[in-house]
Design a protein around this motif. Sequence first.
Motif, PDB file in Angstrom:
ATOM      1  N   PRO A  40      10.523  -3.413  -5.739  1.00 59.15           N
ATOM      2  CA  PRO A  40       9.208  -4.035  -5.811  1.00 59.15           C
ATOM      3  C   PRO A  40       8.125  -2.964  -5.665  1.00 59.15           C
ATOM      4  O   PRO A  40       8.268  -2.056  -4.844  1.00 59.15           O
ATOM      5  CB  PRO A  40       9.201  -5.009  -4.630  1.00 59.15           C
ATOM      6  N   ASN A  41       7.086  -3.061  -6.473  1.00 58.42           N
ATOM      7  CA  ASN A  41       5.979  -2.110  -6.366  1.00 58.42           C
ATOM      8  C   ASN A  41       5.361  -2.196  -4.970  1.00 58.42           C
ATOM      9  O   ASN A  41       5.507  -3.198  -4.261  1.00 58.42           O
ATOM     10  CB  ASN A  41       4.923  -2.441  -7.425  1.00 58.42           C
ATOM     11  N   GLY A  42       4.671  -1.132  -4.575  1.00 58.63           N
ATOM     12  CA  GLY A  42       3.977  -1.144  -3.290  1.00 58.63           C
ATOM     13  C   GLY A  42       2.836  -2.151  -3.288  1.00 58.63           C
ATOM     14  O   GLY A  42       2.446  -2.701  -4.329  1.00 58.63           O
ATOM     15  N   ASP A  43       2.295  -2.407  -2.102  1.00 60.47           N
ATOM     16  CA  ASP A  43       1.195  -3.366  -1.940  1.00 60.47           C
ATOM     17  C   ASP A  43      -0.106  -2.612  -1.687  1.00 60.47           C
ATOM     18  O   ASP A  43      -0.135  -1.388  -1.640  1.00 60.47           O
ATOM     19  CB  ASP A  43       1.517  -4.317  -0.785  1.00 60.47           C
ATOM     20  N   GLY A  44      -1.201  -3.386  -1.494  1.00 58.36           N
ATOM     21  CA  GLY A  44      -2.478  -2.719  -1.307  1.00 58.36           C
ATOM     22  C   GLY A  44      -3.606  -3.638  -0.890  1.00 58.36           C
ATOM     23  O   GLY A  44      -3.423  -4.539  -0.057  1.00 58.36           O
ATOM     24  N   GLN A  45      -4.758  -3.432  -1.500  1.00 58.45           N
ATOM     25  CA  GLN A  45      -5.981  -4.126  -1.090  1.00 58.45           C
ATOM     26  C   GLN A  45      -5.904  -5.632  -1.261  1.00 58.45           C
ATOM     27  O   GLN A  45      -6.559  -6.370  -0.524  1.00 58.45           O
ATOM     28  CB  GLN A  45      -7.158  -3.554  -1.875  1.00 58.45           C
ATOM     29  N   ALA A  46      -5.108  -6.098  -2.212  1.00 54.34           N
ATOM     30  CA  ALA A  46      -4.973  -7.542  -2.414  1.00 54.34           C
ATOM     31  C   ALA A  46      -4.331  -8.224  -1.213  1.00 54.34           C
ATOM     32  O   ALA A  46      -4.440  -9.450  -1.061  1.00 54.34           O
ATOM     33  CB  ALA A  46      -4.147  -7.822  -3.664  1.00 54.34           C
ATOM     34  N   HIS A  47      -3.690  -7.436  -0.359  1.00 50.45           N
ATOM     35  CA  HIS A  47      -3.032  -8.005   0.818  1.00 50.45           C
ATOM     36  C   HIS A  47      -3.467  -7.292   2.099  1.00 50.45           C
ATOM     37  O   HIS A  47      -2.676  -7.085   3.021  1.00 50.45           O
ATOM     38  CB  HIS A  47      -1.520  -7.958   0.638  1.00 50.45           C
ATOM     39  N   GLY A  48      -4.736  -6.931   2.136  1.00 49.17           N
ATOM     40  CA  GLY A  48      -5.329  -6.409   3.362  1.00 49.17           C
ATOM     41  C   GLY A  48      -5.279  -4.910   3.540  1.00 49.17           C
ATOM     42  O   GLY A  48      -5.694  -4.406   4.593  1.00 49.17           O
ATOM     43  N   GLY A  49      -4.790  -4.170   2.567  1.00 50.50           N
ATOM     44  CA  GLY A  49      -4.722  -2.726   2.689  1.00 50.50           C
ATOM     45  C   GLY A  49      -6.087  -2.066   2.529  1.00 50.50           C
ATOM     46  O   GLY A  49      -6.948  -2.565   1.809  1.00 50.50           O
ATOM     47  N   SER A  50      -6.275  -0.934   3.190  1.00 49.01           N
ATOM     48  CA  SER A  50      -7.512  -0.174   3.008  1.00 49.01           C
ATOM     49  C   SER A  50      -7.573   0.415   1.605  1.00 49.01           C
ATOM     50  O   SER A  50      -8.647   0.554   1.017  1.00 49.01           O
ATOM     51  CB  SER A  50      -7.589   0.958   4.047  1.00 49.01           C
ATOM     52  N   SER A  63       4.495  -3.820 -13.842  1.00 41.27           N
ATOM     53  CA  SER A  63       3.095  -3.472 -13.603  1.00 41.27           C
ATOM     54  C   SER A  63       2.958  -2.564 -12.386  1.00 41.27           C
ATOM     55  O   SER A  63       3.285  -2.967 -11.265  1.00 41.27           O
ATOM     56  CB  SER A  63       2.258  -4.734 -13.393  1.00 41.27           C
ATOM     57  N   THR A  64       2.464  -1.362 -12.602  1.00 42.78           N
ATOM     58  CA  THR A  64       2.283  -0.413 -11.496  1.00 42.78           C
ATOM     59  C   THR A  64       0.954  -0.612 -10.779  1.00 42.78           C
ATOM     60  O   THR A  64       0.630   0.145  -9.868  1.00 42.78           O
ATOM     61  CB  THR A  64       2.356   1.034 -12.018  1.00 42.78           C
ATOM     62  N   THR A  65       0.196  -1.645 -11.162  1.00 41.42           N
ATOM     63  CA  THR A  65      -1.079  -1.937 -10.502  1.00 41.42           C
ATOM     64  C   THR A  65      -1.094  -3.342  -9.902  1.00 41.42           C
ATOM     65  O   THR A  65      -2.153  -3.882  -9.624  1.00 41.42           O
ATOM     66  CB  THR A  65      -2.249  -1.779 -11.494  1.00 41.42           C
ATOM     67  N   THR A  66       0.092  -3.914  -9.709  1.00 36.10           N
ATOM     68  CA  THR A  66       0.210  -5.250  -9.125  1.00 36.10           C
ATOM     69  C   THR A  66       1.080  -5.188  -7.886  1.00 36.10           C
ATOM     70  O   THR A  66       2.211  -4.677  -7.931  1.00 36.10           O
ATOM     71  CB  THR A  66       0.823  -6.243 -10.139  1.00 36.10           C
ATOM     72  N   ASP A  67       0.566  -5.705  -6.781  1.00 41.97           N
ATOM     73  CA  ASP A  67       1.332  -5.700  -5.532  1.00 41.97           C
ATOM     74  C   ASP A  67       2.681  -6.388  -5.711  1.00 41.97           C
ATOM     75  O   ASP A  67       2.755  -7.521  -6.222  1.00 41.97           O
ATOM     76  CB  ASP A  67       0.560  -6.422  -4.432  1.00 41.97           C
ATOM     77  N   GLY A  68       3.741  -5.728  -5.279  1.00 42.20           N
ATOM     78  CA  GLY A  68       5.065  -6.337  -5.269  1.00 42.20           C
ATOM     79  C   GLY A  68       5.703  -6.570  -6.622  1.00 42.20           C
ATOM     80  O   GLY A  68       6.772  -7.184  -6.690  1.00 42.20           O
ATOM     81  N   ALA A  94      -7.901   4.053  -3.705  1.00 39.83           N
ATOM     82  CA  ALA A  94      -7.943   2.729  -4.320  1.00 39.83           C
ATOM     83  C   ALA A  94      -7.226   2.702  -5.664  1.00 39.83           C
ATOM     84  O   ALA A  94      -6.754   1.651  -6.111  1.00 39.83           O
ATOM     85  CB  ALA A  94      -9.392   2.282  -4.490  1.00 39.83           C
ATOM     86  N   ALA A  95      -7.102   3.852  -6.318  1.00 44.82           N
ATOM     87  CA  ALA A  95      -6.444   3.914  -7.624  1.00 44.82           C
ATOM     88  C   ALA A  95      -4.929   3.798  -7.504  1.00 44.82           C
ATOM     89  O   ALA A  95      -4.232   3.608  -8.511  1.00 44.82           O
ATOM     90  CB  ALA A  95      -6.808   5.210  -8.336  1.00 44.82           C
ATOM     91  N   GLY A  96      -4.411   3.921  -6.289  1.00 50.03           N
ATOM     92  CA  GLY A  96      -2.978   3.804  -6.081  1.00 50.03           C
ATOM     93  C   GLY A  96      -2.197   5.042  -6.478  1.00 50.03           C
ATOM     94  O   GLY A  96      -0.980   4.988  -6.650  1.00 50.03           O
ATOM     95  N   THR A  97      -2.889   6.171  -6.608  1.00 49.56           N
ATOM     96  CA  THR A  97      -2.231   7.419  -7.016  1.00 49.56           C
ATOM     97  C   THR A  97      -1.959   8.341  -5.824  1.00 49.56           C
ATOM     98  O   THR A  97      -1.660   9.516  -6.014  1.00 49.56           O
ATOM     99  CB  THR A  97      -3.102   8.171  -8.037  1.00 49.56           C
ATOM    100  N   GLY A  98      -2.078   7.818  -4.621  1.00 39.30           N
ATOM    101  CA  GLY A  98      -1.849   8.636  -3.423  1.00 39.30           C
ATOM    102  C   GLY A  98      -0.410   9.062  -3.269  1.00 39.30           C
ATOM    103  O   GLY A  98       0.436   8.826  -4.141  1.00 39.30           O
ATOM    104  N   GLU A  99      -0.098   9.661  -2.128  1.00 44.75           N
ATOM    105  CA  GLU A  99       1.207  10.301  -1.934  1.00 44.75           C
ATOM    106  C   GLU A  99       2.295   9.378  -1.386  1.00 44.75           C
ATOM    107  O   GLU A  99       3.456   9.779  -1.299  1.00 44.75           O
ATOM    108  CB  GLU A  99       1.037  11.514  -1.015  1.00 44.75           C
ATOM    109  N   TYR A 100       1.923   8.149  -1.032  1.00 49.52           N
ATOM    110  CA  TYR A 100       2.903   7.219  -0.470  1.00 49.52           C
ATOM    111  C   TYR A 100       3.005   5.940  -1.292  1.00 49.52           C
ATOM    112  O   TYR A 100       2.040   5.506  -1.913  1.00 49.52           O
ATOM    113  CB  TYR A 100       2.510   6.818   0.957  1.00 49.52           C
ATOM    114  N   VAL A 101       4.207   5.348  -1.242  1.00 46.62           N
ATOM    115  CA  VAL A 101       4.381   3.955  -1.641  1.00 46.62           C
ATOM    116  C   VAL A 101       4.455   3.164  -0.348  1.00 46.62           C
ATOM    117  O   VAL A 101       5.199   3.540   0.577  1.00 46.62           O
ATOM    118  CB  VAL A 101       5.664   3.746  -2.465  1.00 46.62           C
ATOM    119  N   GLY A 102       3.667   2.088  -0.258  1.00 45.64           N
ATOM    120  CA  GLY A 102       3.630   1.315   0.974  1.00 45.64           C
ATOM    121  C   GLY A 102       3.855  -0.165   0.737  1.00 45.64           C
ATOM    122  O   GLY A 102       3.326  -0.730  -0.226  1.00 45.64           O
TER     123      GLY A 102
END
Length: 225
Positions: A40-50, A63-68, A94-102
């Motif tokens: 599953p893709n990582g999560d982010g702002q749609a679910h409370g991420g900074s 989709s690499t821009t959709t949570d889960g 915010a672009a999701g190109t950082g160094e971690y998958v979360g």
Amino acid sequence: MKKISAKFSAFAAVAAASVLVLHATPVLAASVSPTSYTMPNGDGQAHGGSYNYWDRSYTGSGSTTTDGAALSGGLGKLTDGFISSSPWYLVSNAAGTGEYVGWYAGYTLNPVITFNFAGAPVIDTVTIQLDNTYAGGVYSPAAILIDGLSLVFTPPAIGSVGSVSFTGLGLLGNSHTIEFDQAFGGWTFVSEISFDGHSSAPEPASLALLGLGLTGLACARRRRS
């Protein structure tokens, strides 16, 4: 006749020695690269991420821009060879190109990653780079399961990032799973997963040496009979 017999005996001795050397040669571990992974893709702002903690560089489908979102058939951040030494909040965006998958336990609970390999290597060591800073609810997993088996590990010190290694595994086959048990809740952040092992079959040169040895032994036995 004595000279011919001596030659065959010498040849047989060399052949037998070559077989023994083949079996005595140690197998050296080396990096084993997966051909793809599914997760599953990582999560982010749609679910409370900074920020967004997606596997944005993933090369497969999904989709690499959709949570889960279900990702399959490709490779991405987790196997790109880059190991983050910085906490998530310094290297995410915010672009999701950082160094971690979360992954957020409140949405993508206990994510499972399936790694696929060419052939059937023997995986001896698995190393996982984790964030355990406790900042923003980011914790090391409560448990890590490899092929469904929960293994004992020591997480990075609280407030730091670091690696967790599982050694002496001897995993067989061309597909293996890693699951992060998020019993502590919060977020799980991973920057890299690497594998070390060896081929499950002898190298071509070793097979040729073995063939030579067996042929020599067969000839020697025929000569003696």
